[in-house]
Design a protein around this motif. Structure first.
Motif, PDB file in Angstrom:
ATOM      1  N   ASN A  14       6.828   6.433 -10.649  1.00  0.00           N
ATOM      2  CA  ASN A  14       6.936   6.500  -9.191  1.00  0.00           C
ATOM      3  C   ASN A  14       6.644   7.914  -8.708  1.00  0.00           C
ATOM      4  O   ASN A  14       7.443   8.820  -8.905  1.00  0.00           O
ATOM      5  CB  ASN A  14       8.329   6.061  -8.744  1.00  0.00           C
ATOM      6  CG  ASN A  14       8.493   6.108  -7.242  1.00  0.00           C
ATOM      7  OD1 ASN A  14       7.600   6.492  -6.502  1.00  0.00           O
ATOM      8  ND2 ASN A  14       9.669   5.709  -6.777  1.00  0.00           N
ATOM      9  N   LEU A  16       5.856   8.262  -5.356  1.00  0.00           N
ATOM     10  CA  LEU A  16       5.945   8.097  -3.908  1.00  0.00           C
ATOM     11  C   LEU A  16       6.764   9.234  -3.302  1.00  0.00           C
ATOM     12  O   LEU A  16       7.646   9.798  -3.958  1.00  0.00           O
ATOM     13  CB  LEU A  16       6.603   6.757  -3.558  1.00  0.00           C
ATOM     14  CG  LEU A  16       5.837   5.511  -3.972  1.00  0.00           C
ATOM     15  CD1 LEU A  16       6.721   4.282  -3.826  1.00  0.00           C
ATOM     16  CD2 LEU A  16       4.573   5.370  -3.144  1.00  0.00           C
ATOM     17  N   LEU A  21      10.723   2.678  -5.572  1.00  0.00           N
ATOM     18  CA  LEU A  21       9.705   1.677  -5.856  1.00  0.00           C
ATOM     19  C   LEU A  21      10.360   0.473  -6.525  1.00  0.00           C
ATOM     20  O   LEU A  21      11.163   0.636  -7.449  1.00  0.00           O
ATOM     21  CB  LEU A  21       8.652   2.277  -6.796  1.00  0.00           C
ATOM     22  CG  LEU A  21       7.575   1.355  -7.337  1.00  0.00           C
ATOM     23  CD1 LEU A  21       6.649   0.909  -6.217  1.00  0.00           C
ATOM     24  CD2 LEU A  21       6.792   2.078  -8.433  1.00  0.00           C
ATOM     25  N   VAL A  39      12.264   8.043  -7.387  1.00  0.00           N
ATOM     26  CA  VAL A  39      11.165   9.003  -7.296  1.00  0.00           C
ATOM     27  C   VAL A  39      11.142   9.863  -8.562  1.00  0.00           C
ATOM     28  O   VAL A  39      12.171  10.376  -8.994  1.00  0.00           O
ATOM     29  CB  VAL A  39      11.328   9.896  -6.045  1.00  0.00           C
ATOM     30  CG1 VAL A  39      10.273  10.992  -6.022  1.00  0.00           C
ATOM     31  CG2 VAL A  39      11.254   9.052  -4.785  1.00  0.00           C
ATOM     32  N   LEU A  61       4.343  -4.612  -7.079  1.00  0.00           N
ATOM     33  CA  LEU A  61       5.014  -3.396  -6.653  1.00  0.00           C
ATOM     34  C   LEU A  61       5.354  -3.545  -5.175  1.00  0.00           C
ATOM     35  O   LEU A  61       4.562  -4.099  -4.409  1.00  0.00           O
ATOM     36  CB  LEU A  61       4.123  -2.171  -6.838  1.00  0.00           C
ATOM     37  CG  LEU A  61       3.483  -1.987  -8.218  1.00  0.00           C
ATOM     38  CD1 LEU A  61       2.621  -0.740  -8.225  1.00  0.00           C
ATOM     39  CD2 LEU A  61       4.535  -1.918  -9.295  1.00  0.00           C
ATOM     40  N   VAL A  63       7.281  -1.391  -1.758  1.00  0.00           N
ATOM     41  CA  VAL A  63       7.985  -0.277  -1.132  1.00  0.00           C
ATOM     42  C   VAL A  63       7.959  -0.541   0.368  1.00  0.00           C
ATOM     43  O   VAL A  63       6.902  -0.802   0.939  1.00  0.00           O
ATOM     44  CB  VAL A  63       7.382   1.097  -1.494  1.00  0.00           C
ATOM     45  CG1 VAL A  63       5.959   1.243  -1.021  1.00  0.00           C
ATOM     46  CG2 VAL A  63       8.248   2.219  -0.979  1.00  0.00           C
ATOM     47  N   VAL A  85       2.177   5.460  -9.376  1.00  0.00           N
ATOM     48  CA  VAL A  85       2.229   4.855  -8.052  1.00  0.00           C
ATOM     49  C   VAL A  85       2.392   5.972  -7.027  1.00  0.00           C
ATOM     50  O   VAL A  85       3.361   6.736  -7.070  1.00  0.00           O
ATOM     51  CB  VAL A  85       3.379   3.845  -7.951  1.00  0.00           C
ATOM     52  CG1 VAL A  85       3.400   3.200  -6.579  1.00  0.00           C
ATOM     53  CG2 VAL A  85       3.247   2.795  -9.048  1.00  0.00           C
TER      54      VAL A  85
END
Length: 108
Positions: A14, A16, A21, A39, A61, A63, A85
């Motif tokens: 992850n 992001l 996620l 994260v 996936l 989010v 991701v």
């Protein structure tokens, strides 16, 4: 007597920005369930690919209100098992080569 296949691995990390996620992966035979990935964290699993090249894992996936569906591992086409991701989608990194965008986020 057939030799057992070498173990394979899939990693999904992850990257992001400040968002958890949700990862749900499965194969024809195994449902790995849904997992919340923080994260910077990575979800990882190992398995023995089918010796006839039919092993396939696909993942969903999520989010917030965005989704991605993609094939995370396919032995038959030598799909890769190292995924990152990011805010614009999921990237693969085959054999230490530059990353490529595998799939972009979509809204349902």
């Amino acid at each position: 007597m057939a030799r057992p296949s070498a173990q394979a691995s899939v990693y999904i990390t992850n990257h992001l920005y400040k968002r958890v996620l949700i990862v749900h992966c499965r194969s024809k035979d195994d449902d790995l369930g849904a997992h919340a990935v923080a994260v910077g964290a990575t979800i990882h699993w190992r398995f023995g690919p089918n010796m006839f090249g039919r092993t396939l894992f696909w993942c969903k996936l999520a989010v917030e209100d965005k989704r991605i569906h993609f094939v995370a591992y396919e032995k038959r086409i030598r799909s890769y098992g190292n995924w990152f991701v990011c805010d614009d989608g999921v990237y693969g990194t085959p054999n230490h080569r530059p990353a490529f965008l595998k799939a972009a986020w979509k809204r349902p």
